[in-house]
Every structure is written in C-alpha cells, then in structure tokens.
Design a protein around this motif. Structure first.
Motif, PDB file in Angstrom:
ATOM      1  N   GLY A 150       0.783  -1.225   0.000  1.00 20.37           N
ATOM      2  CA  GLY A 150       0.000   0.000   0.000  1.00 20.37           C
ATOM      3  C   GLY A 150       0.812   1.271   0.000  1.00 20.37           C
ATOM      4  N   CYS A 151       2.131   1.167   0.104  1.00 21.66           N
ATOM      5  CA  CYS A 151       3.001   2.342   0.078  1.00 21.66           C
ATOM      6  C   CYS A 151       3.694   2.446  -1.274  1.00 21.66           C
ATOM      7  CB  CYS A 151       4.042   2.271   1.197  1.00 21.66           C
ATOM      8  SG  CYS A 151       3.329   2.240   2.861  1.00 21.66           S
ATOM      9  N   VAL A 152       4.156   3.657  -1.598  1.00 25.92           N
ATOM     10  CA  VAL A 152       4.818   3.905  -2.874  1.00 25.92           C
ATOM     11  C   VAL A 152       6.279   4.249  -2.617  1.00 25.92           C
ATOM     12  CG1 VAL A 152       4.765   5.219  -5.028  1.00 25.92           C
ATOM     13  CG2 VAL A 152       2.632   4.810  -3.772  1.00 25.92           C
ATOM     14  N   TYR A 153       7.164   3.618  -3.376  1.00 20.65           N
ATOM     15  CA  TYR A 153       8.593   3.808  -3.207  1.00 20.65           C
ATOM     16  C   TYR A 153       9.232   4.142  -4.555  1.00 20.65           C
ATOM     17  CZ  TYR A 153       7.609   1.248   1.109  1.00 20.65           C
ATOM     18  OH  TYR A 153       7.087   0.845   2.308  1.00 20.65           O
ATOM     19  N   LEU A 154      10.329   4.853  -4.495  1.00 17.09           N
ATOM     20  CA  LEU A 154      11.129   5.131  -5.680  1.00 17.09           C
ATOM     21  C   LEU A 154      12.550   4.665  -5.406  1.00 17.09           C
ATOM     22  CD1 LEU A 154      10.888   6.613  -8.516  1.00 17.09           C
ATOM     23  CD2 LEU A 154      12.178   8.441  -7.405  1.00 17.09           C
ATOM     24  N   VAL A 155      13.100   3.873  -6.354  1.00 16.85           N
ATOM     25  CA  VAL A 155      14.444   3.323  -6.175  1.00 16.85           C
ATOM     26  C   VAL A 155      15.286   3.649  -7.403  1.00 16.85           C
ATOM     27  CG1 VAL A 155      15.827   1.262  -5.744  1.00 16.85           C
ATOM     28  CG2 VAL A 155      13.519   1.425  -4.787  1.00 16.85           C
ATOM     29  N   PRO A 156      16.395   4.387  -7.251  1.00 14.26           N
ATOM     30  CA  PRO A 156      17.324   4.540  -8.370  1.00 14.26           C
ATOM     31  C   PRO A 156      17.885   3.174  -8.764  1.00 14.26           C
ATOM     32  CG  PRO A 156      17.798   6.125  -6.613  1.00 14.26           C
ATOM     33  CD  PRO A 156      16.832   5.135  -6.049  1.00 14.26           C
ATOM     34  N   PRO A 184      19.827   8.538 -15.989  1.00 15.45           N
ATOM     35  CA  PRO A 184      19.542   7.468 -15.029  1.00 15.45           C
ATOM     36  C   PRO A 184      18.146   6.880 -15.223  1.00 15.45           C
ATOM     37  CG  PRO A 184      19.201   9.589 -13.995  1.00 15.45           C
ATOM     38  CD  PRO A 184      19.724   9.876 -15.378  1.00 15.45           C
ATOM     39  N   LEU A 185      17.930   5.748 -14.558  1.00 19.84           N
ATOM     40  CA  LEU A 185      16.636   5.076 -14.548  1.00 19.84           C
ATOM     41  C   LEU A 185      16.204   4.856 -13.103  1.00 19.84           C
ATOM     42  CD1 LEU A 185      17.367   2.315 -17.237  1.00 19.84           C
ATOM     43  CD2 LEU A 185      16.128   4.471 -17.590  1.00 19.84           C
ATOM     44  N   PHE A 186      14.886   4.848 -12.885  1.00 17.93           N
ATOM     45  CA  PHE A 186      14.317   4.660 -11.547  1.00 17.93           C
ATOM     46  C   PHE A 186      13.164   3.665 -11.634  1.00 17.93           C
ATOM     47  CE2 PHE A 186      16.166   8.813 -11.870  1.00 17.93           C
ATOM     48  CZ  PHE A 186      16.749   9.072 -10.649  1.00 17.93           C
ATOM     49  N   ALA A 187      12.965   2.935 -10.558  1.00 15.50           N
ATOM     50  CA  ALA A 187      11.813   2.043 -10.448  1.00 15.50           C
ATOM     51  C   ALA A 187      10.845   2.593  -9.412  1.00 15.50           C
ATOM     52  CB  ALA A 187      12.236   0.636 -10.060  1.00 15.50           C
ATOM     53  N   GLU A 188       9.593   2.784  -9.827  1.00 11.90           N
ATOM     54  CA  GLU A 188       8.528   3.069  -8.867  1.00 11.90           C
ATOM     55  C   GLU A 188       7.935   1.735  -8.456  1.00 11.90           C
ATOM     56  OE1 GLU A 188       5.272   6.059  -9.671  1.00 11.90           O
ATOM     57  OE2 GLU A 188       4.123   4.192  -9.571  1.00 11.90           O
ATOM     58  N   ILE A 189       7.834   1.505  -7.159  1.00 13.09           N
ATOM     59  CA  ILE A 189       7.408   0.207  -6.633  1.00 13.09           C
ATOM     60  C   ILE A 189       6.268   0.417  -5.657  1.00 13.09           C
ATOM     61  CG2 ILE A 189       8.114  -1.874  -5.393  1.00 13.09           C
ATOM     62  CD1 ILE A 189      11.027  -1.125  -6.157  1.00 13.09           C
ATOM     63  N   CYS A 190       5.163  -0.287  -5.897  1.00 17.34           N
ATOM     64  CA  CYS A 190       4.033  -0.244  -4.974  1.00 17.34           C
ATOM     65  C   CYS A 190       3.513  -1.661  -4.757  1.00 17.34           C
ATOM     66  CB  CYS A 190       2.924   0.655  -5.518  1.00 17.34           C
ATOM     67  SG  CYS A 190       1.485   0.763  -4.407  1.00 17.34           S
ATOM     68  N   PRO A 191       3.913  -2.339  -3.676  1.00 19.36           N
ATOM     69  CA  PRO A 191       3.337  -3.654  -3.373  1.00 19.36           C
ATOM     70  C   PRO A 191       1.844  -3.503  -3.070  1.00 19.36           C
ATOM     71  CG  PRO A 191       5.343  -3.238  -2.103  1.00 19.36           C
ATOM     72  CD  PRO A 191       4.924  -1.937  -2.692  1.00 19.36           C
ATOM     73  N   ARG A 192       1.021  -4.317  -3.710  1.00 20.98           N
ATOM     74  CA  ARG A 192      -0.424  -4.151  -3.563  1.00 20.98           C
ATOM     75  C   ARG A 192      -1.030  -5.077  -2.514  1.00 20.98           C
ATOM     76  NH1 ARG A 192      -2.802  -1.784  -7.978  1.00 20.98           N
ATOM     77  NH2 ARG A 192      -4.553  -1.560  -6.546  1.00 20.98           N
ATOM     78  N   THR A 193      -0.643  -6.342  -2.508  1.00 22.72           N
ATOM     79  CA  THR A 193      -1.223  -7.312  -1.580  1.00 22.72           C
ATOM     80  C   THR A 193      -0.224  -7.752  -0.525  1.00 22.72           C
ATOM     81  OG1 THR A 193      -2.791  -8.159  -3.225  1.00 22.72           O
ATOM     82  CG2 THR A 193      -2.292  -9.584  -1.368  1.00 22.72           C
ATOM     83  N   PHE A 194       0.951  -8.199  -0.937  1.00 25.64           N
ATOM     84  CA  PHE A 194       1.975  -8.687  -0.014  1.00 25.64           C
ATOM     85  C   PHE A 194       3.051  -7.620   0.172  1.00 25.64           C
ATOM     86  CE2 PHE A 194       0.985 -12.559  -2.709  1.00 25.64           C
ATOM     87  CZ  PHE A 194      -0.023 -13.024  -1.874  1.00 25.64           C
ATOM     88  N   SER A 195       3.479  -7.415   1.405  1.00 29.10           N
ATOM     89  CA  SER A 195       4.712  -6.664   1.615  1.00 29.10           C
ATOM     90  C   SER A 195       5.877  -7.511   1.118  1.00 29.10           C
ATOM     91  CB  SER A 195       4.891  -6.336   3.098  1.00 29.10           C
ATOM     92  OG  SER A 195       3.856  -5.476   3.546  1.00 29.10           O
ATOM     93  N   ILE A 196       6.917  -6.858   0.605  1.00 33.47           N
ATOM     94  CA  ILE A 196       8.033  -7.602   0.015  1.00 33.47           C
ATOM     95  C   ILE A 196       9.353  -7.167   0.636  1.00 33.47           C
ATOM     96  CG2 ILE A 196       6.875  -8.028  -2.173  1.00 33.47           C
ATOM     97  CD1 ILE A 196       8.511  -5.688  -3.365  1.00 33.47           C
ATOM     98  N   LYS A 197      10.292  -8.099   0.683  1.00 38.73           N
ATOM     99  CA  LYS A 197      11.649  -7.782   1.098  1.00 38.73           C
ATOM    100  C   LYS A 197      12.526  -7.711  -0.147  1.00 38.73           C
ATOM    101  CE  LYS A 197      15.409  -9.020   4.230  1.00 38.73           C
ATOM    102  NZ  LYS A 197      15.890  -9.958   5.270  1.00 38.73           N
ATOM    103  N   VAL A 198      13.244  -6.607  -0.308  1.00 46.21           N
ATOM    104  CA  VAL A 198      14.150  -6.420  -1.439  1.00 46.21           C
ATOM    105  C   VAL A 198      15.511  -6.027  -0.896  1.00 46.21           C
ATOM    106  CG1 VAL A 198      12.268  -5.727  -2.978  1.00 46.21           C
ATOM    107  CG2 VAL A 198      13.566  -3.980  -1.747  1.00 46.21           C
ATOM    108  N   ARG A 199      16.482  -5.994  -1.784  1.00 46.46           N
ATOM    109  CA  ARG A 199      17.833  -5.608  -1.394  1.00 46.46           C
ATOM    110  C   ARG A 199      18.562  -5.031  -2.597  1.00 46.46           C
ATOM    111  NH1 ARG A 199      16.694 -10.524  -0.984  1.00 46.46           N
ATOM    112  NH2 ARG A 199      16.876 -10.620   1.288  1.00 46.46           N
ATOM    113  N   TYR A 200      19.711  -4.440  -2.332  1.00 43.58           N
ATOM    114  CA  TYR A 200      20.596  -3.942  -3.375  1.00 43.58           C
ATOM    115  C   TYR A 200      20.872  -5.059  -4.387  1.00 43.58           C
ATOM    116  CZ  TYR A 200      25.031  -2.008  -5.254  1.00 43.58           C
ATOM    117  OH  TYR A 200      26.037  -1.527  -6.055  1.00 43.58           O
ATOM    118  N   GLY A 201      20.510  -4.815  -5.646  1.00 42.28           N
ATOM    119  CA  GLY A 201      20.723  -5.816  -6.688  1.00 42.28           C
ATOM    120  C   GLY A 201      19.513  -6.646  -7.021  1.00 42.28           C
ATOM    121  N   SER A 202      18.423  -6.545  -6.254  1.00 39.98           N
ATOM    122  CA  SER A 202      17.197  -7.288  -6.590  1.00 39.98           C
ATOM    123  C   SER A 202      16.683  -6.831  -7.955  1.00 39.98           C
ATOM    124  CB  SER A 202      16.121  -7.069  -5.535  1.00 39.98           C
ATOM    125  OG  SER A 202      16.478  -7.645  -4.296  1.00 39.98           O
TER     126      SER A 202
END
Length: 402
Positions: free
Chosen positions: A113-119, A167-185
C-alpha cells in the motif's frame, strides 16, 4: 548524433523497409531492421557503453530479448506516484515528494500500500535510433507488485525516448503482499527498439506485427492450438474448466499473509498466501472488486523465435478488470519446432470498481506481437533457468507449487 558502434554490425545485412512483414524465421533477410533487439544486440549495446552500470552488468541479466534491471542502494518512501514531465528530472521532483530514505544494502521491507522510488544501477546513453520500454518481470507481476520505470524528462511510465541519456528509476508499490528487497534485486526488465527509415504513422509502433502477418505466422508455425482468434492481436480466453478433481481453476491472494522475499525461490507454502478458486459445473466465476487473482488462459500460446509478445493494456470494452501487469512473453515461450504450443498464459487479474462475472472461454485479453531484428542466440526455456516454460496454472517462483 552519437557515433556508430559495433552493435551496428548486427543490422547491416537487413532490409531497410520498416513496414515489411515477413513471417518466416531462421534467416536474417526475413526481418526489417526496425524491431526489438535480441540478446546479442543488447550485449553489443553494453559493450559500446550505451547501457552501463556499477557494478558492471552481469551476464545473467541479459534475457532473450530484454535486460533485467537491478535496484540500487537506497529506496525513497514517497507521497504519491509521479512523472517528471518534459522539463524536469526525477530527482527534481523527488526532493519535494520523499518522506524518508531506506537503506537496501542489508535488505529492507517495502510495505503493501506504500509507494517507493528506487534509483536503478543501470543507466543509458542511447543513440538516436534506439528507444527503450519496460515491464515488470513475470515473478513481480504474480506477486501483485506494481512496478514501473521512470526516466528524466519523460511524460509516460515504462518508456524512454530515442537517444535518451541518463539514469533510470523504479517506482514500486506492493499491492497485496509486503516484500523484502535488497541492493541488486531485479523487479523489472527493459527492452530496446531500433527504428530506421522514415517515421511510421503516429498510431503505429515500429516492429509491430499487424493482423494479416499474424495470421500468416499462425498458419506457418501455430501461435495457439487450433483456430486463432486474431483481431488487433491474438485474443486470449479464460480457462474456468477445472483440470483437477478438486475443481481448482485459479488462486486468490490472501491479504495480510506476510512478507515475501523477492529473491527467495520455492521458500513459501502456497496456502499461507493463496486460497484456491474452485468451481463446480457452471464454469462461472465472480471477480470481487480490488481482489487479486492468478488465472490461466484456455489457449496454450507460442512465441516463435523471431518475435516477442506482450499483453495489451487494459481495455474497458471487455470489462472492468486488468490482466496485463507483467504481460511480456520472450521469444521461444511455449515454442518447440514442429510441436503444438506448450504453455498457458498465466493472467494476473485485478477487478476494479464493481464485481464482474467471468465465464469459461470468455475473451479476457490479447497478445500483440513485435518483430525482432534478428533471431536471438538464446531462447526462453533453453538453458537459462526459465521458471515458466511449459507452464499451466502456476504461481510465482517464490512459492512451493501445490
């Protein structure tokens, strides 16, 4: 204009006409120079410095017709989704929208339910004839993680203009499950389209295979078993005919089920995160608003080696739901020369504002095909760890398959 690089050698022998439609395979002369770059073209762009990153791009990131993109070291929790527009960079907008920073070097949870931006680690410096566009990876879509690519000075998601440098960026919004990510995912993937000759009409996409040629391809090699329903692409219908005695036809995501590590394969019991959708003899199912489902097509699909396919965007004419969250099909998906198509299209389905009834065999989406500039030297399902070749109804790779 950027100087020519060694990647130009891939295209020297190909015909110039971007409108040519040749459904044949196995010959360089069968393709217009306009089209999607195969893996060897992507590797050439990396070698010429038009795609780069630090640490350097790994060989395993290069797929048959796309490149997996890696998350950088920090994620920004932001107030809302946004686009930079033609007069601003992503970081210009980020400065006023970010809440806080999250260190990804040791792994972190991105909350549903949250919105994130990742370079992203990867950056581009493209020549003037090459544009790029992106999709979530299949496993990302099947987790109901809404992921889109953003680039500087762009007024649309998941696309960068010809000649883009930045540069490129990823906008990420998990909708149902919270997710664990890391550098390089790796959550999304990027493709590259080359255009030569005169610009096509505004409503045409360079390399797109139109219906007449699609019918010829189906006649030659078979895109589905039996007759193909082709209208503005290959139409796909839903399978609600139980293939097992328990009547299972799909899965519905369980809310608040827990955190899924996006890099963990086969780590989670399916029933902790999913409940089975089971039907009786009526072969009819009601989609509940804002719920997420994994269903499958009735047709087994084939993507011949000279082409890629993707699920077309949401069409309100056929119903208030979406099925194209991660709708990219690599060359070779479901394909075996001389054999019938061998893989179902797994559909990530979200009903929108009102309940909607699906019936077995109902058209729910369509695949549109694009031509590659050359046959890839590696195909999906051939020695590259493809998780979804020859699939039926299947959850993402993170779950122990029931």
């Amino acid at each position: 204009m950027q100087p020519a690089s060694q990647s130009d050698a891939l295209f020297e022998a190909l015909p110039e006409d971007p409108r040519a439609e040749h459904p044949g395979e196995g010959s360089r002369s069968a393709f217009a120079r306009t089209g999607i770059l195969p893996c060897q073209g992507i590797r050439a762009l990396i070698e010429s410095g038009e795609i780069f990153g630090a640490p350097e791009i790994e060989a395993s990131q290069v797929q048959p017709a796309s490149l997996d993109l890696r998350l950088g070291k920090v994620a920004y929790r932001i107030r809302a989704s946004f686009l930079p527009g033609p007069n601003a960079t992503v970081r210009d907008k980020l400065a006023e929208l970010k809440f806080h920073e999250i260190d990804l070097t040791k792994g972190a949870v991105l909350e549903a339910g949250c919105v994130y931006l990742v370079p992203l680690i990867e950056q581009l410096k493209l020549r003037s004839t090459i544009a790029a566009f992106a999709n979530p990876k299949s496993s990302t879509g099947r987790l109901d993680v809404f992921t889109r690519l953003i680039a500087d000075y762009q007024d649309g998601f998941d696309a960068v203009d010809e000649g883009y440098s930045g540069p490129l960026f990823a906008e990420i919004c998990p909708r149902t499950f919270s997710i664990k990510v890391r550098y390089g995912s790796r959550l999304n993937q990027i493709r590259f389209r080359r255009r030569v000759g005169q610009q096509l009409d505004a409503d045409e996409r360079p390399g797109r295979v139109r219906d007449r040629a699609l019918r010829e391809i189906h006649s030659d090699v078979g895109l589905v078993e039996g007759e193909a329903a082709i209208r503005e692409g290959l139409n796909l219908s839903i399978s609600l005919a139980p293939a097992q005695p328990d009547g299972l036809v799909g899965y519905r995501a369980r809310r608040y089920a827990g955190v899924v590590d996006v890099d963990a394969v086969g780590a989670y019991p399916a029933n902790q995160f999913w409940e089975g959708v089971q039907l009786g003899g009526d072969r009819r199912f009601v989609l509940d608003p804002h719920e997420f489902y994994i269903l499958a097509s009735k047709e087994s699909v084939s993507v011949p080696p000279a082409y890629v396919a993707e699920m077309a965007p949401f069409d309100p004419v056929i119903g208030e739901y979406r099925v194209h969250y991660a709708g990219f099909f690599d060359p070779g998906f479901g394909y075996a020369e001389g054999k019938a198509p061998g893989a179902k299209a797994v559909l990530e389905v979200r009903c929108l504002d009102i309940p909607f009834i699906l019936e077995d065999g109902q058209i729910v989406g369509r695949l549109v095909y694009d031509r590659l500039t050359d046959v890839p030297d590696t195909l999906y399902g051939q020695g590259i760890g493809s998780h979804y070749q020859a699939q039926g109804l299947k959850l993402s790779k993170h779950f122990k398959q029931p």
